[in-house]
Motif scaffolding. Structure first.
Motif: not given
Length: 374
Positions: A338-339, A349-358
Motif C-alpha cells: 500500500q505504501i 501487477g508487481y505486488m506479490p499480494l494485495a495491498p492492505l490499508d489499516d
C-alpha cells in the motif's frame, strides 16, 4: 521568506535589537513586527509568516505567541537575550522546606518557558557564555551563536542581520517534507517511479500529462525542497535519474552544501545491501531479508530498493507468498504494498499480494513522514 518578530516593547535593548534586524533583513524578506498579543494574532493570520522570531523570556504573552505560531504550523526561532542563565531559572523556581532539606518546586513560569524553549526550532545565543548556559540546561540543542551588534563591536549590524537570515534559511531547509505541497509530493512520486523503472512509459497517461504541464510553470514545483528532501533521504540519484527520464529541466541545487537541522538520532540512510549483505542468488530469501530490515526502520530509500527488486523477472510470487506466511510477514508486506503504491507508484501487477490499508499501514506512513521531524 516572511518573518514576523514578537518582542516586549518595554525592553529598550530588545527593541533596539529587533529594529536593527527588521530593517536589515527587509531587503531580503517580508518583515513585520508585533509587541502585543492582539497585534501578533492579527499579523499571524494576515501575513502567514514562514518564521516567527520571539525575543526575551518569562513573559506569558511571549509563550502564548510562540504557542499560537506553532499551532499554525509556523516555525519559531527564540532569542533568550541572556534570560535563561542558571541563576535566573533558579530565581524563578520556588524553594520550600527547611535549610537542611530544601525542596525546589518548579513554578508554572519555568514549566511554560521550558516548553517554549524545547519547542523552538532554533535558539540564538549572543555569545559563548550564553551558548554554554543554554547547553547546560539542555532544553534545546539547536543553538546558534550570533553576537548582538547592539552591545558589541565584534560584528556589524549588517553581519548580524546576514547571520540571522542564514539561521532562518536553515530552519526552512529542515524537515522540508512537512512544508511540501501535496502537488510536490505527487510529483516526487512520479519522479521516483521514473527513476526506478528508467522508462517514462511506465508513467500513466494522466500522470504524464501532469508532468508535461509543469514544463510551462515557473513558480511550481518547489525544486529546492524536493532536492533537499532527496538529499536527506539519500535518494538524490533516483530523483536526478527520474528527472532526466521525464525530460524535466529544474534549477539545480548543490544540496550537499545546504545547512539543515536534524533530529538528534538522525543517521543518513544507507543502501539495504550495506545492512543485509549482497544478493546471493535466492530472490525470495533476499526479499525476506529486505522486509526484515524495513520492518526495523521503514525508510524511503529502502522502499525504493524494494520496489526495484519486485520489478525483477526472477521474483517467484508463489514462493514469496509462502515464505511471507512462514515468516509471519504477510500483513507487514501487504502494508508495504500500500505504501509503495502511494509513494513510488508500484503497479499491482508487481505486488506479490494485495495491498492492505489499516492502522498498521498508517503507523508506517507516520514513521516515514517523521524521519526528519525535529
Amino acid at each position: 521568506m516572511k518573518i514576523l518578530y514578537y518582542y516586549p516593547k518595554s525592553d529598550n535593548m530588545i527593541t533596539r535589537h529587533v529594529t536593527i534586524l527588521a530593517e536589515g533583513i527587509r531587503n531580503s524578506a517580508e518583515v513585520q513586527t508585533a509587541t502585543t498579543l492582539n497585534e501578533f494574532k492579527m499579523r499571524l493570520e494576515t501575513m502567514k509568516p514562514d518564521i516567527v522570531h520571539c525575543h526575551g523570556c518569562w513573559q506569558y504573552a511571549t509563550y502564548k505567541a510562540s504557542a499560537m505560531a506553532r499551532k499554525q504550523g509556523v516555525r519559531v526561532v527564540l532569542s533568550p537575550h541572556g534570560q535563561l542563565e542558571p541563576w535566573v531559572i533558579k530565581e524563578r523556581a520556588t524553594v520550600s522546606g527547611d535549610f537542611k532539606s530544601p525542596t525546589t518546586i518548579i513554578s508554572k513560569s519555568v514549566l511554560l518557558q521550558r516548553r517554549a524553549t524545547e519547542s523552538a526550532f532554533a535558539l540564538i545565543a549572543f555569545g559563548k557564555m550564553e551558548y554554554k548556559y543554554l547547553r547546560q540546561i539542555g532544553w534545546n540543542s539547536r543553538i546558534e551563536i550570533i553576537h548582538n551588534a547592539v552591545i558589541t563591536n565584534s560584528l556589524s549590524p549588517k553581519e548580524m542581520c546576514s547571520q540571522t537570515f542564514a539561521v532562518y534559511q536553515k530552519v526552512l531547509d529542515s524537515n522540508v517534507l512537512e512544508q511540501m505541497s501535496s502537488d510536490d509530493r505527487s510529483l516526487l512520486s512520479l519522479i521516483l517511479k521514473a527513476g526506478i523503472t528508467g522508462d517514462a512509459r511506465w508513467i500513466t497517461s494522466d500522470a504524464a500529462k501532469a508532468v508535461g504541464d509543469l514544463q510551462s510553470l515557473s513558480s511550481y514545483p518547489d525544486w529546492r525542497r524536493i532536492f533537499i528532501y532527496a538529499e536527506h533521504q539519500n535518494i538524490r540519484n533516483y530523483v536526478d535519474y527520474g528527472i532526466s527520464v521525464l525530460k524535466l529541466q529544474p534549477n539545480d541545487f548543490d544540496t550537499s552544501k545546504i545547512a539543515s537541522y536534524f533530529p538528534e538520532k538522525y543517521q543518513r540512510p544507507v543502501p539495504l545491501k550495506n545492512l543485509i549483505g549482497d544478493f546471493k542468488g535466492d530472490e525470495t530469501d533476499y526479499l525476506i531479508r529486505m522486509l526484515r530490515q524495513i520492518q526495523k526502520a521503514p525508510l524511503l530509500l529502502h522502499l525504493i530498493e524494494l520496489h526495484r527488486e519486485l520489478h525483477r523477472d526472477s521474483v517467484d510470487d508463489d514462493s514469496l507468498s509462502e515464505a511471507l506466511e512462514e515468516k509471519r510477514l504477510t500483513s507487514f508486506a501487504a502494508r508495504l504494498m500500500q505504501i509503495l503504491s502511494e509513494q513510488t507508484l508500484l503497479d499491482e501487477g508487481y505486488m506479490p499480494l494485495a495491498p492492505l490499508d489499516d492502522r498498521g499501514t498508517q503507523q508506517i506512513r507516520n514513521l516515514i513522514a517523521n524521519h526528519l521531524r525535529i
